[in-house]
Design a protein around this motif. Structure first.
Motif, PDB file in Angstrom:
ATOM      1  N   ILE A  42       0.816  -1.198   0.000  1.00 52.09           N
ATOM      2  CA  ILE A  42       0.000   0.000   0.000  1.00 52.09           C
ATOM      3  C   ILE A  42       0.853   1.251   0.000  1.00 52.09           C
ATOM      4  O   ILE A  42       0.375   2.324   0.308  1.00 52.09           O
ATOM      5  CB  ILE A  42      -0.944   0.012   1.210  1.00 52.09           C
ATOM      6  CG1 ILE A  42      -0.132   0.075   2.491  1.00 52.09           C
ATOM      7  CG2 ILE A  42      -1.863  -1.173   1.226  1.00 52.09           C
ATOM      8  CD1 ILE A  42      -0.964   0.423   3.679  1.00 52.09           C
ATOM      9  N   ALA A  44       2.667   4.503  -1.238  1.00 50.40           N
ATOM     10  CA  ALA A  44       2.067   5.489  -2.141  1.00 50.40           C
ATOM     11  C   ALA A  44       2.471   5.259  -3.583  1.00 50.40           C
ATOM     12  O   ALA A  44       1.678   5.426  -4.499  1.00 50.40           O
ATOM     13  CB  ALA A  44       2.469   6.893  -1.699  1.00 50.40           C
ATOM     14  N   LEU A  47       0.143   2.773  -5.083  1.00 42.91           N
ATOM     15  CA  LEU A  47      -1.282   3.072  -5.108  1.00 42.91           C
ATOM     16  C   LEU A  47      -1.636   4.252  -5.981  1.00 42.91           C
ATOM     17  O   LEU A  47      -2.708   4.305  -6.552  1.00 42.91           O
ATOM     18  CB  LEU A  47      -1.784   3.337  -3.687  1.00 42.91           C
ATOM     19  CG  LEU A  47      -1.784   2.125  -2.764  1.00 42.91           C
ATOM     20  CD1 LEU A  47      -2.300   2.526  -1.401  1.00 42.91           C
ATOM     21  CD2 LEU A  47      -2.673   1.037  -3.332  1.00 42.91           C
ATOM     22  N   LEU A  48      -0.766   5.260  -6.068  1.00 44.19           N
ATOM     23  CA  LEU A  48      -1.109   6.469  -6.792  1.00 44.19           C
ATOM     24  C   LEU A  48      -0.809   6.288  -8.269  1.00 44.19           C
ATOM     25  O   LEU A  48       0.316   6.017  -8.649  1.00 44.19           O
ATOM     26  CB  LEU A  48      -0.302   7.660  -6.260  1.00 44.19           C
ATOM     27  CG  LEU A  48      -0.559   8.011  -4.793  1.00 44.19           C
ATOM     28  CD1 LEU A  48       0.345   9.142  -4.374  1.00 44.19           C
ATOM     29  CD2 LEU A  48      -2.011   8.400  -4.607  1.00 44.19           C
ATOM     30  N   GLN A 101      -8.697   7.846  -9.390  1.00 38.89           N
ATOM     31  CA  GLN A 101      -7.515   7.572  -8.577  1.00 38.89           C
ATOM     32  C   GLN A 101      -7.922   7.306  -7.133  1.00 38.89           C
ATOM     33  O   GLN A 101      -7.499   6.335  -6.513  1.00 38.89           O
ATOM     34  CB  GLN A 101      -6.559   8.767  -8.627  1.00 38.89           C
ATOM     35  CG  GLN A 101      -5.830   8.935  -9.928  1.00 38.89           C
ATOM     36  CD  GLN A 101      -4.915  10.143  -9.893  1.00 38.89           C
ATOM     37  OE1 GLN A 101      -4.403  10.551 -10.914  1.00 38.89           O
ATOM     38  NE2 GLN A 101      -4.712  10.718  -8.750  1.00 38.89           N
ATOM     39  N   SER A 102      -8.752   8.208  -6.583  1.00 42.48           N
ATOM     40  CA  SER A 102      -9.149   8.092  -5.181  1.00 42.48           C
ATOM     41  C   SER A 102      -9.916   6.805  -4.925  1.00 42.48           C
ATOM     42  O   SER A 102      -9.707   6.141  -3.915  1.00 42.48           O
ATOM     43  CB  SER A 102     -10.005   9.299  -4.785  1.00 42.48           C
ATOM     44  OG  SER A 102      -9.274  10.501  -4.916  1.00 42.48           O
ATOM     45  N   GLU A 105      -7.553   3.878  -4.835  1.00 43.85           N
ATOM     46  CA  GLU A 105      -6.798   3.904  -3.578  1.00 43.85           C
ATOM     47  C   GLU A 105      -7.627   3.343  -2.443  1.00 43.85           C
ATOM     48  O   GLU A 105      -7.173   2.494  -1.676  1.00 43.85           O
ATOM     49  CB  GLU A 105      -6.401   5.337  -3.244  1.00 43.85           C
ATOM     50  CG  GLU A 105      -5.150   5.829  -3.917  1.00 43.85           C
ATOM     51  CD  GLU A 105      -4.742   7.164  -3.330  1.00 43.85           C
ATOM     52  OE1 GLU A 105      -3.907   7.165  -2.416  1.00 43.85           O
ATOM     53  OE2 GLU A 105      -5.281   8.195  -3.767  1.00 43.85           O
ATOM     54  N   GLU A 108      -8.216  -0.426  -2.606  1.00 44.04           N
ATOM     55  CA  GLU A 108      -7.039  -1.192  -2.200  1.00 44.04           C
ATOM     56  C   GLU A 108      -6.885  -1.182  -0.686  1.00 44.04           C
ATOM     57  O   GLU A 108      -6.543  -2.197  -0.070  1.00 44.04           O
ATOM     58  CB  GLU A 108      -5.784  -0.623  -2.869  1.00 44.04           C
ATOM     59  CG  GLU A 108      -5.689  -0.880  -4.362  1.00 44.04           C
ATOM     60  CD  GLU A 108      -5.626  -2.364  -4.682  1.00 44.04           C
ATOM     61  OE1 GLU A 108      -4.942  -3.103  -3.928  1.00 44.04           O
ATOM     62  OE2 GLU A 108      -6.271  -2.794  -5.646  1.00 44.04           O
ATOM     63  N   CYS A 109      -7.129  -0.031  -0.068  1.00 43.22           N
ATOM     64  CA  CYS A 109      -6.985   0.081   1.384  1.00 43.22           C
ATOM     65  C   CYS A 109      -8.062  -0.710   2.112  1.00 43.22           C
ATOM     66  O   CYS A 109      -7.804  -1.276   3.173  1.00 43.22           O
ATOM     67  CB  CYS A 109      -7.022   1.541   1.795  1.00 43.22           C
ATOM     68  SG  CYS A 109      -5.563   2.457   1.251  1.00 43.22           S
ATOM     69  N   VAL A 133      -4.993   6.893   4.166  1.00 48.12           N
ATOM     70  CA  VAL A 133      -5.677   7.099   2.890  1.00 48.12           C
ATOM     71  C   VAL A 133      -7.173   7.255   3.102  1.00 48.12           C
ATOM     72  O   VAL A 133      -7.826   8.118   2.502  1.00 48.12           O
ATOM     73  CB  VAL A 133      -5.379   5.929   1.930  1.00 48.12           C
ATOM     74  CG1 VAL A 133      -6.268   6.008   0.687  1.00 48.12           C
ATOM     75  CG2 VAL A 133      -3.910   5.938   1.522  1.00 48.12           C
TER      76      VAL A 133
END
Length: 281
Positions: A42, A44, A47-48, A101-102, A105, A108-109, A133
């Motif tokens: 995870i 950044a 993920l980004l 994108q958000s 993220e 995934e979290c 996140v």
């Protein structure tokens, strides 16, 4: 001693107190895998989905210029005129929309936190990053209360999994069985710590909800020690004012049918998993 798999289904042994995980939630707190699963990264950078130049905060290179000289005569002088063209292969990369994108993220979290709830083997650093996140995502809280407390009494029950200190600098899996019940219909809250045959301690009160903030006031305490009958102690007087941010509160950042994430008044962040508690005296 009770095996790990059995403990996942029944978290304390006395007949008078039990914490039962619903069938739909066995995928969370069911049997432990023979080998610990590898948690998804995870960090950044994983993920980004940003282009290279935004991620490194460096300006993109200047595209090459192609010069096409043409000779023009004016007043007897030979003048060199240039014309610049942009090479198509150096066109800037397409950017992923910020909303997409958000969402990726957060998705995934959520997977990281659900895996942590199921196994309690995900590294604390990864859980902390996932919580960070979730806090920054600022999701729409319009459906949070009903998901948290249900549509009718006695509401829904959640088990505390992980707590983090202010600033998400450190955190740990909660070592004992702590359960909170939220009743959205009656605006009631119950917070309990269960110690198996030793007994339990619960606090009960009322709460208010505004946007994503749940403020609460406890009104009584209930204690049970060993085989003895439970007894209650009221406190707080007859003050019926609505709880506000002057009282203890939670700011909820994420709630679905299986996990919930919130930050408390003290600044600490925690996440819970959905469970079912059956209590009889």
């Amino acid at each position: 001693m009770e095996t790990t798999a059995a403990a996942s289904t029944r978290l304390f042994s006395p007949k008078s107190y039990s914490l039962v995980i619903p069938n739909s939630f066995h995928s969370f707190l069911g049997r432990q895998p023979s080998k610990p699963p590898l948690p998804p990264p995870i960090a950044a950078a994983h993920l980004l989905h940003l282009n290279f130049y935004s991620l490194t905060n460096t300006p993109p290179p200047t595209p090459p210029l192609h010069f096409k000289p043409t000779n023009t005569t004016r007043l007897g002088f030979s003048i060199l005129r240039t014309r610049a063209t942009l090479d198509e292969k150096d066109s800037p990369p397409l950017l992923v929309p910020q909303e997409e994108q958000s969402k990726k993220e957060v998705d995934e979290c959520v997977k990281v936190l659900k895996n942590a709830a199921k196994t309690r083997r995900v590294a604390a650093e990864e859980v902390l990053s996932a919580l960070s996140v979730m806090e920054k995502a600022k999701l729409d809280p319009s459906g949070f209360l009903e998901t948290l407390g249900g549509s009718k009494s006695p509401g829904r029950t959640w088990m505390l999994i992980f707590t983090a200190k202010t600033g998400l600098k450190s955190g740990n899996y909660f070592p004992i069985t702590a359960v909170q019940r939220f009743d959205a219909a009656a605006k009631r809250i119950e917070n309990g710590v269960f110690l198996g045959p030793l007994g339990c301690l619960t606090f009960e009160g009322r709460f208010s909800w505004k946007k994503r903030i749940l403020a609460f006031i406890f009104e009584r305490i209930c204690m049970k020690i060993g085989p003895f009958k439970p007894f209650e102690i009221p406190f707080g007087g007859k003050d019926e004012k609505e709880p506000s941010t002057k009282n203890p509160f939670f700011i909820w950042y994420y709630i679905d049918e299986e996990i919930a994430v919130a930050r408390g008044r003290s600044g600490g962040t925690a996440f819970w998993c959905r469970c079912r508690r059956v209590t009889s005296y």
